[in-house]
Write a protein that holds these residues in place. Structure first.
Motif, PDB file in Angstrom:
ATOM      1  N   LYS A   6      29.137  56.639  79.577  1.00 44.10           N
ATOM      2  CA  LYS A   6      29.344  56.972  80.986  1.00 44.10           C
ATOM      3  C   LYS A   6      30.631  56.306  81.484  1.00 44.10           C
ATOM      4  O   LYS A   6      30.817  55.104  81.288  1.00 44.10           O
ATOM      5  CB  LYS A   6      28.138  56.439  81.765  1.00 44.10           C
ATOM      6  N   PRO A   7      31.541  57.074  82.116  1.00 40.93           N
ATOM      7  CA  PRO A   7      32.778  56.455  82.611  1.00 40.93           C
ATOM      8  C   PRO A   7      32.488  55.344  83.635  1.00 40.93           C
ATOM      9  O   PRO A   7      31.524  55.435  84.391  1.00 40.93           O
ATOM     10  CB  PRO A   7      33.516  57.616  83.287  1.00 40.93           C
ATOM     11  N   ILE A   8      33.307  54.327  83.615  1.00 40.45           N
ATOM     12  CA  ILE A   8      33.200  53.242  84.588  1.00 40.45           C
ATOM     13  C   ILE A   8      34.289  53.478  85.634  1.00 40.45           C
ATOM     14  O   ILE A   8      35.477  53.505  85.282  1.00 40.45           O
ATOM     15  CB  ILE A   8      33.400  51.872  83.907  1.00 40.45           C
ATOM     16  N   PRO A   9      33.921  53.677  86.893  1.00 44.80           N
ATOM     17  CA  PRO A   9      34.937  54.016  87.900  1.00 44.80           C
ATOM     18  C   PRO A   9      36.099  53.009  87.929  1.00 44.80           C
ATOM     19  O   PRO A   9      35.871  51.800  87.886  1.00 44.80           O
ATOM     20  CB  PRO A   9      34.147  53.969  89.220  1.00 44.80           C
ATOM     21  N   GLY A  10      37.313  53.549  87.967  1.00 44.31           N
ATOM     22  CA  GLY A  10      38.502  52.703  88.095  1.00 44.31           C
ATOM     23  C   GLY A  10      38.805  51.864  86.875  1.00 44.31           C
ATOM     24  O   GLY A  10      39.609  50.933  86.943  1.00 44.31           O
ATOM     25  N   THR A  11      38.178  52.204  85.735  1.00 46.22           N
ATOM     26  CA  THR A  11      38.274  51.346  84.552  1.00 46.22           C
ATOM     27  C   THR A  11      38.609  52.169  83.312  1.00 46.22           C
ATOM     28  O   THR A  11      37.726  52.746  82.695  1.00 46.22           O
ATOM     29  CB  THR A  11      36.939  50.596  84.342  1.00 46.22           C
ATOM     30  N   PRO A  12      39.902  52.254  82.961  1.00 48.12           N
ATOM     31  CA  PRO A  12      40.248  52.925  81.713  1.00 48.12           C
ATOM     32  C   PRO A  12      39.827  52.056  80.524  1.00 48.12           C
ATOM     33  O   PRO A  12      40.211  50.899  80.455  1.00 48.12           O
ATOM     34  CB  PRO A  12      41.772  53.066  81.780  1.00 48.12           C
TER      35      PRO A  12
END
Lengths: 126, 278
Positions: free
Chosen positions: A4-10
Motif C-alpha cells: 500500500k502506498p504511503i502518502p508523501g513517501t517515495p
C-alpha cells in the motif's frame, strides 16, 4: 510484491533504483573533490558522461529535489549533489514541502514537546 | 569464549560529526543531545571493551547501487573513512578484528545467513560518528567489526530476519576462541524522513514503543514489515533495523542503563540507549 502506498513517501524500490541508476551513479561520483570541481566547471559535459535521461538532466538543472526523486534519485546520493551548493537536509525538506527553511525547522521542533515523555518511556506501553 | 558486555545504540546523523569538529557540544542546539553521552561513556569505560561490533548502514561510500548486499561483514585489518561529498571531515583509521570477523562469518553462514564478506571496506559517518561519540579522545584502544545492513534499497531485510541475524552474530561472539570483551554499537534512527512531501515526518510514539520493546521484548518489533516500519518511522527511520540486529547480538534479558531522546537534531529524532545483560 506491491505494498500500500504511503502518502508523501517515495519508497526506493527496484523500480526507482533502475530508473535512477545513471543519476545516482553521477551523484555517487561526487564523493571525490576532483569530480565536484569537474561538475562545477562543465555541468553539461559532466552529466553527459553519465548518460542522464532528459528528465534527470532537467531536474539537475532545476536543482529540484522532488523532480530528482521522481527521476529515481535516492536521497543519500542526492545529498552529495546538494552538498556542492552548501544545501543540507533541512533545505531539501523545505523545498519538497513548499515552506521556508525556518518554517520547516519549526515544524520539526514542534515534536520536541514529547522529548521528556520518550526519555522516561512514558509514551508507549509494550 | 568472549563476553558481550552490553550495547550502545545511537543516532548517527552526519551533522553530529560536524558539530564535534566545530566544538559545538555546549551550544544551545546541541547540548541536550551531547549531554546524554557522559553516562554512556562512563558505563563503557568501566566495562572495558576490546572490540566493538558496529551495526550500521552505508550511505553511498563503500557500497553503490551496482552491488548492494543485504548483510555485509567487514573482515579487514583496518577501516578508513573518506570524503562523502558534502563536507563531513574524515577521521583517523580504526583497527579491525579480522579473526572475530571470520568467526562471525562462519557462524552466520552456518546459520543460513548468506553474508557478503569485505576484506576492504570504507566506513562512513554511520560507523564513525558513534565512535567519535563514545571515544572522543580517540580509538587506539579499540578494534571494530563493522556490519552493514541494507536499510536503503528496498526490499529491505525484515525485522524478524534482522533479529535472527543478530542472534547468530551473538552466538559467534560467545563461542569465539579468544577471551575478549565485546560491546555492540548499533547506529541510526530513530524516526526521520528526508524525502517526499512527508519530509520532516517524526513519530515519537513509535520511537518510544521501539525503545521500550528493545529492552526485553524485541520480538514485538518483528510483527512489522519493513514497509510498515517506513510508514511508522519514516523512510530513514528504517535504520531501526540496525538497532534490532544489535539487540539480537546482545541476546537474553537486558537492563536499560542510559536513555536519551531529543528532537530535533537535523531532521531526526535522536536517541541513545545503553543496555547491559540483566
Amino acid at each position: 510484491m506491491s505494498a500500500k502506498p504511503i502518502p508523501g513517501t517515495p519508497v526506493f524500490t527496484g523500480a526507482y533504483a533502475m530508473r535512477g541508476y545513471a543519476l545516482n551513479k553521477m551523484c555517487y561520483s561526487l564523493n571525490a573533490a576532483a569530480n565536484r570541481a569537474a561538475f562545477l566547471a562543465d555541468e553539461d559535459g559532466y552529466c553527459a558522461q553519465y548518460g542522464l535521461t532528459p528528465p534527470q538532466r532537467a531536474a539537475i538543472a532545476a536543482r529540484n529535489v522532488a523532480q530528482l526523486i521522481e527521476a529515481g534519485g535516492n536521497v543519500y546520493y542526492l545529498a552529495k549533489f546538494a552538498g556542492i551548493f552548501g544545501l543540507n537536509v533541512q533545505d531539501l525538506g523545505a523545498q519538497q514541502t513548499g515552506v521556508s527553511v525556518d518554517e520547516f525547522k519549526a515544524k520539526l521542533k514542534a515534536h520536541a514537546i514529547h522529548n521528556d515523555a520518550v526519555k522516561a518511556g512514558r509514551l508507549a506501553n509494550v | 569464549m568472549s563476553n558481550i558486555i552490553g550495547s550502545v545504540a545511537t543516532s548517527h546523523i552526519p551533522a553530529i560529526g560536524n558539530a564535534i569538529h566545530k566544538g559545538l557540544q555546549k551550544d544551545e542546539y546541541w547540548q541536550p543531545f551531547f549531554d546524554g553521552f557522559p553516562p554512556a561513556r562512563a558505563w563503557l569505560h568501566a566495562a572495558k571493551p576490546d572490540v566493538a561490533v558496529v551495526v550500521y548502514n552505508d550511505h553511498g561510500l563503500n557500497f553503490f547501487l551496482d552491488k548492494m548486499p543485504t548483510f555485509a561483514v567487514g573482515a579487514a585489518p583496518v577501516y578508513t573513512s573518506e570524503d562523502e561529498g558534502w563536507g563531513i571531515p574524515t577521521v583517523p583509521p580504526v583497527r579491525g578484528a579480522p579473526e572475530l570477523s571470520w568467526a562471525i562469518i562462519e557462524q552466520a553462514v552456518a546459520d543460513e545467513f548468506d553474508v557478503t564478506t569485505c576484506q576492504e571496506m570504507l566506513v562512513d559517518h554511520a560507523c564513525t560518528v558513534p565512535l567519535q561519540l563514545m571515544w572522543p579522545e580517540g580509538w587506539e584502544g579499540i578494534r571494530i567489526v563493522p556490519i552493514a545492513i541494507n536499510t536503503v534499497q528496498h526490499p529491505l531485510p525484515s525485522a524478524k530476519r534482522c533479529l535472527a541475524f543478530g542472534q547468530s552474530i551473538g552466538r559467534a561472539i560467545r563461542a569465539f576462541a579468544q577471551t575478549l570483551n565485546v560491546v555492540v554499537i548499533s547506529t541510526g534512527g530513530l524516526s526521520h524522513q528526508l524525502e517526499g512531501e512527508r519530509a520532516g515526518f517524526l513519530n515519537p510514539e513509535f520511537d518510544d514503543l521501539c525503545l521500550n520493546a528493545l529492552i526485553n521484548k524485541p520480538e514485538l518489533l518483528t510483527r512489522y514489515s519493513a514497509h510498515e516500519i517506513v510508514e511508522l518511522a519514516g523512510s530513514q527511520g528504517a535504520e531501526i533495523l540496525n538497532w534490532i540486529v544489535g539487540r539480537g547480538i546482545l541476546g537474553g534479558a537486558a537492563r536499560e542503563v542510559v536513555r536519551n531522546y531529543h528532537i530535533p537534531i537535523s531532521n531526526t529524532a535522536a536517541a541513545l540507549q545503553v543496555l547491559e545483560p540483566a
